[in-house]
Scaffold this motif. Structure first.
Motif, short mmCIF file in Angstrom:
data_model
loop_
_atom_site.label_atom_id
_atom_site.label_comp_id
_atom_site.label_asym_id
_atom_site.label_seq_id
_atom_site.Cartn_x
_atom_site.Cartn_y
_atom_site.Cartn_z
N ASP A 1 0.97 -0.68 0.64
CA ASP A 1 0.32 -0.22 -0.47
C ASP A 1 0.91 1.33 0.33
O ASP A 1 0.45 2.47 -0.47
N ARG A 2 1.79 0.57 0.78
CA ARG A 2 2.62 3.02 0.52
C ARG A 2 3.48 2.63 -0.16
O ARG A 2 3.81 3.71 -0.74
N LEU A 3 3.83 1.46 -1.33
CA LEU A 3 4.78 1.79 -2.21
C LEU A 3 3.62 1.96 -3.06
O LEU A 3 4.36 2.78 -4.30
N LEU A 4 3.16 1.60 -3.36
CA LEU A 4 1.65 2.02 -4.11
C LEU A 4 1.16 3.67 -4.48
O LEU A 4 1.09 3.87 -5.22
N ALA A 5 1.16 4.07 -3.30
CA ALA A 5 1.26 5.32 -2.74
C ALA A 5 1.63 6.03 -3.23
O ALA A 5 1.34 7.44 -3.66
N GLU A 6 3.04 6.04 -3.79
CA GLU A 6 4.39 6.69 -3.50
C GLU A 6 4.33 6.63 -5.23
O GLU A 6 4.78 7.66 -6.16
N VAL A 7 4.12 5.72 -6.17
CA VAL A 7 3.80 5.30 -7.23
C VAL A 7 2.56 5.91 -7.37
O VAL A 7 3.67 7.31 -9.11
N SER A 8 1.41 6.07 -7.40
CA SER A 8 0.84 7.22 -7.30
C SER A 8 1.26 8.93 -7.78
O SER A 8 1.04 9.75 -7.95
N ARG A 9 1.84 8.83 -6.45
CA ARG A 9 2.27 10.19 -6.18
C ARG A 9 3.19 10.80 -7.42
O ARG A 9 2.97 12.07 -7.16
N LEU A 10 4.37 10.67 -7.05
CA LEU A 10 5.63 10.32 -8.27
C LEU A 10 5.78 9.95 -8.80
O LEU A 10 6.82 10.96 -9.24
N HIS A 11 5.43 8.68 -9.48
CA HIS A 11 5.96 8.41 -10.74
C HIS A 11 4.48 8.74 -11.92
O HIS A 11 3.99 9.79 -12.14
N PHE A 12 4.59 7.55 -12.60
CA PHE A 12 3.16 8.21 -13.74
C PHE A 12 3.12 6.43 -14.10
O PHE A 12 2.76 5.99 -15.40
N PRO A 13 1.49 6.15 -13.56
CA PRO A 13 0.92 5.06 -13.27
C PRO A 13 0.17 5.08 -14.68
O PRO A 13 -0.52 6.33 -14.48
N ARG A 14 -0.49 3.97 -14.82
CA ARG A 14 -1.29 3.37 -16.10
C ARG A 14 -2.54 3.82 -15.33
O ARG A 14 -2.55 2.97 -13.95
N ARG B 1 -0.48 -8.68 -8.37
CA ARG B 1 -1.63 -8.43 -8.38
C ARG B 1 -2.01 -7.59 -8.42
O ARG B 1 -3.08 -6.61 -8.54
N THR B 2 -1.73 -7.45 -6.90
CA THR B 2 -2.66 -5.96 -5.66
C THR B 2 -1.37 -4.82 -7.05
O THR B 2 -2.22 -3.25 -7.36
N PHE B 3 -0.11 -4.97 -7.79
CA PHE B 3 0.22 -3.98 -8.56
C PHE B 3 -0.78 -3.91 -9.62
O PHE B 3 -0.91 -2.81 -10.25
N TYR B 4 -0.84 -4.93 -10.53
CA TYR B 4 -1.70 -4.35 -11.33
C TYR B 4 -3.32 -4.31 -11.70
O TYR B 4 -3.85 -3.81 -12.35
N LEU B 5 -4.02 -4.43 -10.07
CA LEU B 5 -5.16 -3.68 -9.35
C LEU B 5 -5.14 -2.45 -9.51
O LEU B 5 -6.71 -2.08 -9.78
N HIS B 6 -3.90 -1.60 -8.78
CA HIS B 6 -4.08 -0.73 -8.57
C HIS B 6 -3.53 -0.02 -9.73
O HIS B 6 -3.79 1.46 -10.62
N CYS B 7 -2.03 -0.11 -10.21
CA CYS B 7 -2.44 -0.32 -11.74
C CYS B 7 -2.00 -1.13 -12.96
O CYS B 7 -0.91 -1.34 -12.41
N ASP B 8 -2.35 -0.92 -14.14
CA ASP B 8 -1.44 -1.58 -15.42
C ASP B 8 0.02 -1.23 -15.41
O ASP B 8 0.04 -0.66 -17.05
N GLY B 9 1.36 -0.98 -14.65
CA GLY B 9 2.35 -1.15 -15.90
C GLY B 9 2.17 0.47 -14.80
O GLY B 9 1.50 1.93 -14.93
N CYS B 10 3.81 1.05 -14.93
CA CYS B 10 3.83 2.81 -15.09
C CYS B 10 5.64 2.84 -15.36
O CYS B 10 5.76 2.07 -15.76
N ASP B 11 5.82 3.85 -15.53
CA ASP B 11 7.10 4.31 -15.68
C ASP B 11 8.01 5.38 -14.16
O ASP B 11 6.70 5.02 -14.10
N LEU B 12 8.95 4.64 -13.67
CA LEU B 12 9.44 5.44 -12.90
C LEU B 12 10.10 6.80 -13.14
O LEU B 12 10.86 6.74 -14.05
#
Length: 155
Positions: free
Chosen positions: A2-15, A39-50
């Motif tokens: 959850d913490r990592l995915l929140a960071e992905v959403s806040r600071l990176h480029f999720p799909r 599974r948790t990652f892909y249901l949060h975002c289907d890939g991303c750029d960091l």
């Protein structure tokens, strides 16, 4: 996660998130199941750029539709002499190299990740014991290939 995915959403480029139907279609196509972290990652975002968005990103976590056998992506052949059938691309390093996961080496329900350098593939360099470990290290890497360098982090 959850913490990592929140960071992905806040600071990176999720799909946009993958749907449960897309996850099921992916699993049917490849013949293996996403583990809990994936599974948790892909249901949060289907890939991303960091760190930076494509085409300039160093870390592009592939969307489900682009994950394939590493031997096909790297060697263009789906034959055993081109690499193990259990290796799948997960992160496009944007330089014809990939980080791959090995679905035959699951430990405690997690797939390890390896660096698959195109010049020496199918030789592999260990990167992380799981996707969650990779994501945490990548997010704190300063946009560098943390498993290859001990130099200063990039800004």
């Amino acid at each position: 996660m959850d913490r990592l995915l929140a960071e992905v959403s806040r600071l990176h480029f999720p799909r946009l998130p993958a749907t449960p139907a897309q996850v099921a279609d992916f699993e049917a196509r490849v013949g293996w199941m996403l583990n809990e972290d994936l599974r948790t990652f892909y249901l949060h975002c289907d890939g991303c750029d960091l760190f930076v968005s494509s085409p300039d990103t160093r870390f592009r976590i592939l969307p489900l539709e682009q994950i394939m056998r590493a031997r096909v992506a790297i060697r263009g052949k789906d034959r055993d002499e081109a690499g193990a059938a259990s290796l799948y691309t997960l992160v496009d390093m944007q330089d014809s190299d990939y980080l791959v996961l090995d679905v035959a080496r699951s430990v405690a329900g997690r797939y390890p990740l390896f660096d698959a350098w195109h010049e020496t593939f199918p030789e592999l360099v260990p990167v992380a014991s799981s996707f969650g470990e990779f994501l945490e290290k990548a997010l704190h890497s300063g946009n560098r290939a943390f498993w290859l360098s001990s130099g200063p982090m990039e800004e």
